[in-house]
Design a protein around this motif. Structure first.
Motif, short mmCIF file in Angstrom:
data_model
loop_
_atom_site.label_atom_id
_atom_site.label_comp_id
_atom_site.label_asym_id
_atom_site.label_seq_id
_atom_site.Cartn_x
_atom_site.Cartn_y
_atom_site.Cartn_z
N GLY A 158 0.84 -1.19 0.00
CA GLY A 158 0.00 0.00 0.00
C GLY A 158 0.87 1.23 0.00
N SER A 159 0.27 2.39 -0.25
CA SER A 159 1.02 3.64 -0.12
C SER A 159 0.25 4.61 0.75
CB SER A 159 1.34 4.24 -1.49
OG SER A 159 0.16 4.40 -2.23
N ILE A 160 0.95 5.17 1.73
CA ILE A 160 0.34 6.07 2.71
C ILE A 160 0.16 7.44 2.08
CG2 ILE A 160 0.60 7.15 4.97
CD1 ILE A 160 2.49 4.84 5.73
N GLN A 161 -1.04 7.99 2.22
CA GLN A 161 -1.30 9.36 1.78
C GLN A 161 -1.11 10.32 2.95
OE1 GLN A 161 -1.66 9.70 -1.41
NE2 GLN A 161 -1.76 7.48 -1.61
N GLU A 162 -1.63 9.93 4.11
CA GLU A 162 -1.62 10.84 5.25
C GLU A 162 -1.73 10.08 6.56
OE1 GLU A 162 -4.82 14.03 6.29
OE2 GLU A 162 -3.80 14.69 4.47
N VAL A 163 -1.04 10.59 7.58
CA VAL A 163 -1.15 10.05 8.94
C VAL A 163 -1.59 11.19 9.86
CG1 VAL A 163 0.09 9.04 10.90
CG2 VAL A 163 0.65 8.31 8.57
N ASN A 164 -2.67 10.97 10.60
CA ASN A 164 -3.14 11.96 11.58
C ASN A 164 -3.19 11.33 12.96
OD1 ASN A 164 -3.88 14.44 10.16
ND2 ASN A 164 -5.33 13.13 9.08
N VAL A 165 -2.68 12.06 13.94
CA VAL A 165 -2.82 11.67 15.33
C VAL A 165 -3.47 12.85 16.03
CG1 VAL A 165 -1.63 11.05 17.47
CG2 VAL A 165 -0.78 10.18 15.28
N SER A 166 -4.53 12.56 16.79
CA SER A 166 -5.24 13.68 17.40
C SER A 166 -5.54 13.37 18.87
CB SER A 166 -6.51 13.89 16.59
OG SER A 166 -7.44 14.63 17.30
N PRO A 167 -5.30 14.29 19.81
CA PRO A 167 -4.69 15.59 19.56
C PRO A 167 -3.15 15.51 19.54
CG PRO A 167 -5.38 15.40 21.85
CD PRO A 167 -5.75 14.11 21.18
N CYS A 168 -2.56 16.13 18.55
CA CYS A 168 -1.10 16.27 18.49
C CYS A 168 -0.79 17.55 17.72
CB CYS A 168 -0.45 15.07 17.82
SG CYS A 168 1.29 15.33 17.40
N PRO A 169 -0.89 18.71 18.39
CA PRO A 169 -0.69 19.98 17.68
C PRO A 169 0.74 20.21 17.20
CG PRO A 169 -1.10 20.35 20.02
CD PRO A 169 -1.24 18.89 19.79
N THR A 170 1.73 19.65 17.92
CA THR A 170 3.12 19.83 17.51
C THR A 170 3.84 18.49 17.59
OG1 THR A 170 3.75 20.34 19.78
CG2 THR A 170 3.27 22.22 18.35
N GLN A 171 4.93 18.39 16.82
CA GLN A 171 5.72 17.16 16.87
C GLN A 171 7.03 17.42 17.58
OE1 GLN A 171 4.68 16.15 12.52
NE2 GLN A 171 5.55 14.27 13.33
#
Length: 133
Positions: free
Chosen positions: A16-29
């Protein structure tokens, strides 16, 4: 809390190919993961294969050692993915990452894999996190 697409490292998504990863809440890395809190994970990916099922494996990577991170629902087909998985289709994988109170307060890498029927990676991504009280 608005989920921003995260910068992530692809650790071998083959089927597969990843388009997007979201982690919430995570305003900054790196994401600050507070103990006793559950975080929402949302991964958008395209499948290059057909597969009846899918299974997630999550690890905390410390000093190059993978420590399995228990997640409540490892079955990808119960995590937003319409199974069977079709080749060329796009999927949204949704899950929760519970951060237990007994976890140590450390910096580590979260590694999240989703494997298909052949035990090949539909996706594999890594992000740095900091576990904090």
């Amino acid at each position: 809390a608005l989920a921003e697409p995260l910068r992530f490292v692809d650790c071998g998504s083959k089927d597969g190919s990843i388009q997007e990863v979201n982690v919430s809440p995570c305003p900054t890395q790196p994401c600050l993961l507070h103990k006793g809190t559950s975080y929402s994970i949302n991964v958008t990916f395209d499948s290059k294969i057909e597969s009846q099922g899918s299974k997630a494996r999550v690890y905390g990577e410390m000093l190059h050692v993978d420590i399995p991170f228990p997640i409540p629902e490892p079955d990808g087909c119960k995590s937003g993915i319409q199974c069977p998985i079709q080749k060329g289709h796009s999927y949204s994988y949704l899950n929760k990452l519970p951060v237990k109170s007994e976890y140590p307060s450390i910096k580590l890498i979260v590694k999240w894999e989703l494997v298909d029927d052949q035990d090949q990676m539909l996706f594999c991504w890594k992000i740095p996190v900091q576990i904090t009280s």
